[in-house]
Enzyme design. Structure first.
Site, short mmCIF file in Angstrom:
data_model
loop_
_atom_site.label_atom_id
_atom_site.label_comp_id
_atom_site.label_asym_id
_atom_site.label_seq_id
_atom_site.Cartn_x
_atom_site.Cartn_y
_atom_site.Cartn_z
N SER A 62 0.88 -1.32 -0.22
CA SER A 62 0.10 -0.04 -0.17
C SER A 62 0.79 1.25 -0.14
O SER A 62 0.29 2.29 -0.04
CB SER A 62 -0.92 -0.07 1.41
OG SER A 62 -2.23 -0.26 0.89
N LYS A 65 0.62 3.57 -2.62
CA LYS A 65 -0.32 4.44 -3.07
C LYS A 65 0.02 5.65 -2.97
O LYS A 65 -0.53 6.71 -3.80
CB LYS A 65 -1.51 4.15 -2.05
CG LYS A 65 -2.23 2.87 -2.06
CD LYS A 65 -3.08 2.47 -1.09
CE LYS A 65 -4.26 1.53 -1.48
NZ LYS A 65 -4.01 0.23 -0.94
N TYR A 186 -2.60 -1.19 -10.54
CA TYR A 186 -2.55 -1.08 -9.21
C TYR A 186 -1.68 -2.22 -8.61
O TYR A 186 -0.80 -2.00 -7.50
CB TYR A 186 -4.02 -1.24 -8.88
CG TYR A 186 -4.21 -1.47 -7.06
CD1 TYR A 186 -4.19 -0.43 -6.34
CD2 TYR A 186 -4.41 -2.77 -6.78
CE1 TYR A 186 -4.48 -0.43 -4.97
CE2 TYR A 186 -4.54 -2.95 -5.15
CZ TYR A 186 -4.71 -1.72 -4.48
OH TYR A 186 -4.67 -2.06 -3.31
N TYR A 238 -4.02 2.66 8.07
CA TYR A 238 -5.32 2.20 8.12
C TYR A 238 -6.47 2.84 9.02
O TYR A 238 -6.27 3.82 9.35
CB TYR A 238 -5.11 0.58 8.08
CG TYR A 238 -4.15 -0.02 7.28
CD1 TYR A 238 -4.42 -0.09 5.88
CD2 TYR A 238 -3.00 -0.67 7.71
CE1 TYR A 238 -3.63 -0.59 4.98
CE2 TYR A 238 -1.97 -1.16 6.83
CZ TYR A 238 -2.37 -1.09 5.54
OH TYR A 238 -1.54 -1.72 4.58
N VAL A 256 0.92 -3.77 3.78
CA VAL A 256 0.56 -5.15 4.47
C VAL A 256 1.80 -6.15 4.16
O VAL A 256 1.96 -7.05 4.63
CB VAL A 256 -0.60 -6.09 3.87
CG1 VAL A 256 -1.83 -5.22 4.20
CG2 VAL A 256 -0.60 -6.12 2.40
N1 GLU Z 1 -2.07 -5.38 -2.48
C1 GLU Z 1 -2.69 -5.43 -1.35
C2 GLU Z 1 -4.24 -5.24 -1.42
O1 GLU Z 1 -4.56 -4.35 -2.33
C3 GLU Z 1 -1.98 -3.91 -0.69
C4 GLU Z 1 -3.00 -3.72 0.80
C5 GLU Z 1 -2.18 -2.97 1.60
O2 GLU Z 1 -0.89 -2.91 1.70
O3 GLU Z 1 -2.70 -2.22 2.54
O4 GLU Z 1 -4.80 -5.88 -0.91
#
Ligand code: GLU
Length: 303
Positions: A62, A65, A186, A238, A256
């Site tokens: 994530s 992002k 993504y 989060y 994650v």
């Molecule tokens: N590739 C993961 C997903 O979309 C990233 C989630 C994350 O790191 O929060 O579920």
């Protein structure tokens, strides 16, 4: 002083790794060793301090992002970007679908999956993955960043939930690009293989208003950096972002894969790798480390 604080923080974090669990919903991530831990601090004076496994590669997940968001802001401008994604914390899990079905279902922010997919929809229409990879390498000052094919394949094979989110957003007009291409970008971005050091370097660029302090090269516009850091502060950890803001008080984003990037305004970037996660999906050791570092170096934004 900095070294002493870093080493003590590392030891404190090390004691916590046992209490967390590695992510397994992307099966390839389940292969991580939960006792791994690395912390790197990169300062505006060109100093790099490391404790533990700072050079070990893991997937950015994530934290990508932030890169996606920054590229979209630079290329499209904030007004356009925020037409289809909000700037409010969600209070829900990162991959929640719950509120997307409601009448005004604009994804909350670019740090949750739905918001990040809107951003990737924009990007799919204006640039390639190769271009995104070059941005990641430059901003992280790490030419060795590559896309981890195994993690990519593992996530692509277990993508039902993210597919559901993306198709729902497409049905409502928040994504107008090809959905499969959007998801591909993504997931590719989530699969970038980085180190704690690369994250510390990116954190430093964000700490220095978008300038690489070593070369004085402008990598990002100050307005982009302001927006990215603000959204990281309110939405980056989060549904634990509020408590984290109180305990640590430094804009940060976790993934994650066990990574955390932290941005100490004008001073330093901090990168962490600790794949043992807490219940909210944040590196359990990483949070302890950042809390200790923040307290002992007086880095809390409101202290
Ligand atoms: N590739 C993961 C997903 O979309 C990233 C989630 C994350 O790191 O929060 O579920």
């Amino acid at each position: 002083m900095l070294n002493r604080v870093l080493n003590t923080a590392f030891e404190i974090g090390k004691e916590k790794t046992e209490l967390g669990t590695v992510a397994t919903y992307i099966p390839e991530l389940g292969k991580a060793d939960k006792n791994d831990l690395g912390v790197c601090i990169s300062t505006q004076y060109g100093m790099t301090l490391c404790a533990g496994q700072c050079e070990k590669r893991f997937t950015i997940q994530s934290i990508s992002k932030i890169i996606n968001f920054a590229v979209a802001l630079e290329k499209l401008g904030a007004e356009k970007v925020f037409e289809r994604v909000g700037m409010e914390p969600s209070g829900d899990a990162f991959n929640s679908l719950m509120k997307l079905e409601k009448a005004d279902s604009t994804p909350h922010n670019p740090m949750v999956n739905a918001g990040a997919m809107v951003i990737c929809g924009y990007l799919t229409e204006i640039c390639t993955f190769e271009e995104m990879l070059q941005h990641a390498r430059r901003w992280c000052m790490d030419e060795e960043i590559y896309m981890d094919e195994d993690v990519y394949a593992s996530e692509m094979a277990n993508l039902s939930r993210n597919r559901a989110i993306a198709y729902l957003l497409h049905s409502k007009g928040y994504i107008t690009a090809d959905v499969e291409k959007t998801l591909d970008l993504y997931v590719k971005m989530c699969s970038l293989s980085v180190t704690a050091k690369s994250l510390a370097n990116l954190g430093l660029v964000l700490a220095c208003k978008g300038v690489d302090p070593k070369t004085n090269e402008v990598l990002l516009q100050p307005e982009t950096v302001k927006i990215v850091n603000t959204i990281m502060f309110t939405c980056g950890m989060y549904d634990g972002a509020g408590e984290f803001a109180l305990r640590v008080g430094i804009p940060s984003k976790s993934g994650v894969g066990g990574g955390i990037i932290s941005v100490v305004k004008g001073t330093m970037g901090i990168g962490i790798y600790g794949p043992a996660l807490d219940a909210k999906g944040n590196s359990i050791a990483g949070i302890e480390i950042l809390e200790y570092v923040s307290k002992n170096l007086n880095l809390h934004m409101f202290e």
